[in-house]
Design a protein around this motif. Structure first.
Motif, PDB file in Angstrom:
ATOM      1  N   ALA A 389      22.144 -42.089  14.715  1.00 27.69           N
ATOM      2  CA  ALA A 389      21.578 -41.059  15.585  1.00 27.69           C
ATOM      3  C   ALA A 389      20.297 -41.488  16.295  1.00 27.69           C
ATOM      4  O   ALA A 389      19.802 -40.751  17.162  1.00 27.69           O
ATOM      5  N   LEU A 390      19.738 -42.653  15.962  1.00 27.23           N
ATOM      6  CA  LEU A 390      18.514 -43.071  16.635  1.00 27.23           C
ATOM      7  C   LEU A 390      18.736 -43.213  18.141  1.00 27.23           C
ATOM      8  O   LEU A 390      17.911 -42.781  18.942  1.00 27.23           O
ATOM      9  N   GLY A 391      19.850 -43.818  18.519  1.00 25.75           N
ATOM     10  CA  GLY A 391      20.136 -43.985  19.936  1.00 25.75           C
ATOM     11  C   GLY A 391      20.259 -42.658  20.653  1.00 25.75           C
ATOM     12  O   GLY A 391      19.688 -42.451  21.735  1.00 25.75           O
ATOM     13  N   ASP A 392      20.991 -41.723  20.052  1.00 23.11           N
ATOM     14  CA  ASP A 392      21.135 -40.397  20.652  1.00 23.11           C
ATOM     15  C   ASP A 392      19.773 -39.714  20.778  1.00 23.11           C
ATOM     16  O   ASP A 392      19.465 -39.079  21.784  1.00 23.11           O
ATOM     17  N   GLY A 393      18.954 -39.846  19.730  1.00 21.99           N
ATOM     18  CA  GLY A 393      17.645 -39.220  19.754  1.00 21.99           C
ATOM     19  C   GLY A 393      16.745 -39.785  20.838  1.00 21.99           C
ATOM     20  O   GLY A 393      15.927 -39.062  21.412  1.00 21.99           O
ATOM     21  N   ALA A 394      16.892 -41.066  21.132  1.00 21.30           N
ATOM     22  CA  ALA A 394      16.070 -41.687  22.168  1.00 21.30           C
ATOM     23  C   ALA A 394      16.407 -41.157  23.556  1.00 21.30           C
ATOM     24  O   ALA A 394      15.560 -41.138  24.454  1.00 21.30           O
ATOM     25  N   THR A 395      17.644 -40.722  23.744  1.00 24.86           N
ATOM     26  CA  THR A 395      18.047 -40.226  25.062  1.00 24.86           C
ATOM     27  C   THR A 395      17.622 -38.783  25.301  1.00 24.86           C
ATOM     28  O   THR A 395      17.435 -38.368  26.447  1.00 24.86           O
ATOM     29  N   SER A 396      17.478 -38.008  24.226  1.00 27.51           N
ATOM     30  CA  SER A 396      17.252 -36.565  24.361  1.00 27.51           C
ATOM     31  C   SER A 396      16.022 -36.209  25.184  1.00 27.51           C
ATOM     32  O   SER A 396      16.103 -35.391  26.106  1.00 27.51           O
TER      33      SER A 396
END
Length: 439
Positions: A389-396
């Motif tokens: 989820a780190l990648g998803d969190g970086a986009t938010s």
């Protein structure tokens, strides 16, 4: 809903709140006695029926997670408490462990008894040495009082608790990366399935829960599932710690029922700082899509926040007024995610790197005509494609900030952020002038 619910925080103001003596004065370890008189399976059902959901961000039902463990096979099973709190804006677990560590210790004992665990681990972020010492002291006090060790209080139940200090990687907040780190390997996420409930620590069945989740267990056992379920909303039950930081008059920890609104919390915090107005805020830390002043009255529960386009996450409410550059704020968060990416998967490793390059250009007023759309394209290639989820969190924060403040990103094509939003205007503490310094 304007009333606070001091349960986890009710004795934080005591002069020595962290000691066993103080904890006992506030009914400490009484729930443990109740738990030992209850069948483990009934404890699991009690936590299930309370509606307690994971307080670490994902909001997965805690009792349901416990019930996923396979039937005992004679081998060990483990409880791992995720105390690797490290996301920008998130600051509830550290003060909880600092002020009331015995809440966590008692919760860990009850949880271990419920799931049949004889060795529990608390994985703490390594930089917070003061909290590490306090936790170690609380665990030792629990051993000395007979709450830990062999044949606890004559029940035949054995439990050891190990406090482990990590090496300071944000990635180790992801449960499988945490387990790898705890085993002495590099903290990188594992492929799932198998999930930790089946093959976790040392390839044995493992429950991984957040600090606040485990610390909530004694109050549920002591007061009953219905008591806990009577607070909050229909699907987001109970209470939680809301961390207010930034441009509010009285930042701090506010423990309230889920479903309270930002407006109610900010009112209790004395409002936005005098002479200013809300511009944007995070409902659950820097990895959640930002909200604006149009979201004042969104109930802060899992379902309502998701319906409004964000995530409740860790209830880290970072408040920014009109003096703050959205581009600058998002760029700082992006720097963090680029730095903390473990590098295991290409979308996150390369994507966060390029997000950082473009955000830096826009910050400095050197952006190009295509940069804003390029940011969205990179985010689209990270979202749902990263290993964890780190990648998803970086986009938010990037995509949501462009959604609400695209004109500020376009301003970055010719104007540096510090010219459009002079930093001294957003400073919480005024910089002393030359006369004051010289005096």
């Amino acid at each position: 809903m304007t009333t606070l619910t001091p349960v986890l925080t009710r004795f934080w103001d005591e002069p020595q709140s962290w000691t066993l003596e103080t904890y006992l004065r506030y009914d400490g370890y009484q729930a443990l006695g109740t738990a030992f008189e209850t069948e483990p399976a009934d404890l699991v059902e009690q936590v299930k029926s309370s509606g307690l959901r994971g307080r670490g961000g994902a909001g997965f039902p805690t009792g349901l997670k416990w019930s996923f463990l396979p039937k005992p096979d004679g081998g060990p099973r483990y409880l791992v408490v995720n105390a690797d709190e490290s996301e920008p804006g998130t600051c509830k677990d550290i003060p909880l462990m600092m002020a009331a560590p015995h809440l966590l210790v008692e919760g860990a004992i009850i949880t271990s008894f419920a799931i049949g665990c004889n060795h529990a681990f608390i994985y703490l972020r390594g930089e917070v040495v003061h909290v590490y010492r306090r936790l170690m002291n609380a665990v030792q006090e629990a051993y000395d009082a007979g709450h830990l060790g062999k044949n606890i209080h004559g029940t035949g139940f054995d439990l050891d608790v190990t406090v482990h200090a990590g090496a300071g990687a944000y990635e180790c907040g992801e449960e499988t990366a945490l387990l790898d780190s705890l085993e002495g390997r590099r903290g990188q996420p594992r492929l799932k399935p198998p999930f930790p409930a089946v093959e976790g620590l040392y390839a044995r069945p493992t429950v991984v829960n957040n600090v606040e989740s485990i610390a909530s267990v004694p109050s549920i056992v002591g007061n009953g599932a219905d008591w806990f379920a009577g607070m909050g909303t229909e699907k987001s039950q109970g209470f939680g710690i809301f961390s207010l930081s930034g441009h509010v008059t009285r930042p701090g920890q506010y423990e309230a029922p889920l479903g309270i609104t930002l407006r109610e919390l900010v009112d209790m915090a004395g409002g936005i700082r005098e002479g200013h107005q809300l511009k944007f805020w995070t409902p659950g830390g820097s990895s959640t899509p930002i909200f604006t002043d149009e979201h004042w009255d969104v109930p802060l529960d899992f379902e309502s926040v998701a319906a409004a386009g964000s995530m409740l996450g860790t209830r880290a409410l970072q408040i920014f007024d009109e003096t703050v550059s959205v581009v600058h704020a998002v760029a700082r968060w992006t720097d963090f995610y680029a730095h903390e990416s473990c590098g295991k998967c290409t979308p996150c490793r390369e994507g966060t790197f390029w997000l950082k390059q473009i955000m830096t250009r826009l910050e400095e007023g050197q952006g190009t005509q295509d940069d804003v759309d390029k940011l969205l394209d990179i985010c689209d290639n990270i979202l749902g494609r990263a290993f964890c989820a780190l990648g998803d969190g970086a986009t938010s924060p990037v995509t949501s900030a462009i959604q609400y403040f695209r004109e500020e990103f376009e301003l970055g094509m010719h104007t540096p952020w510090w010219e459009a939003y002079p930093p001294e205007r957003s400073a919480l503490f005024p910089v002393a002038n030359k006369e004051t310094v010289s005096a």
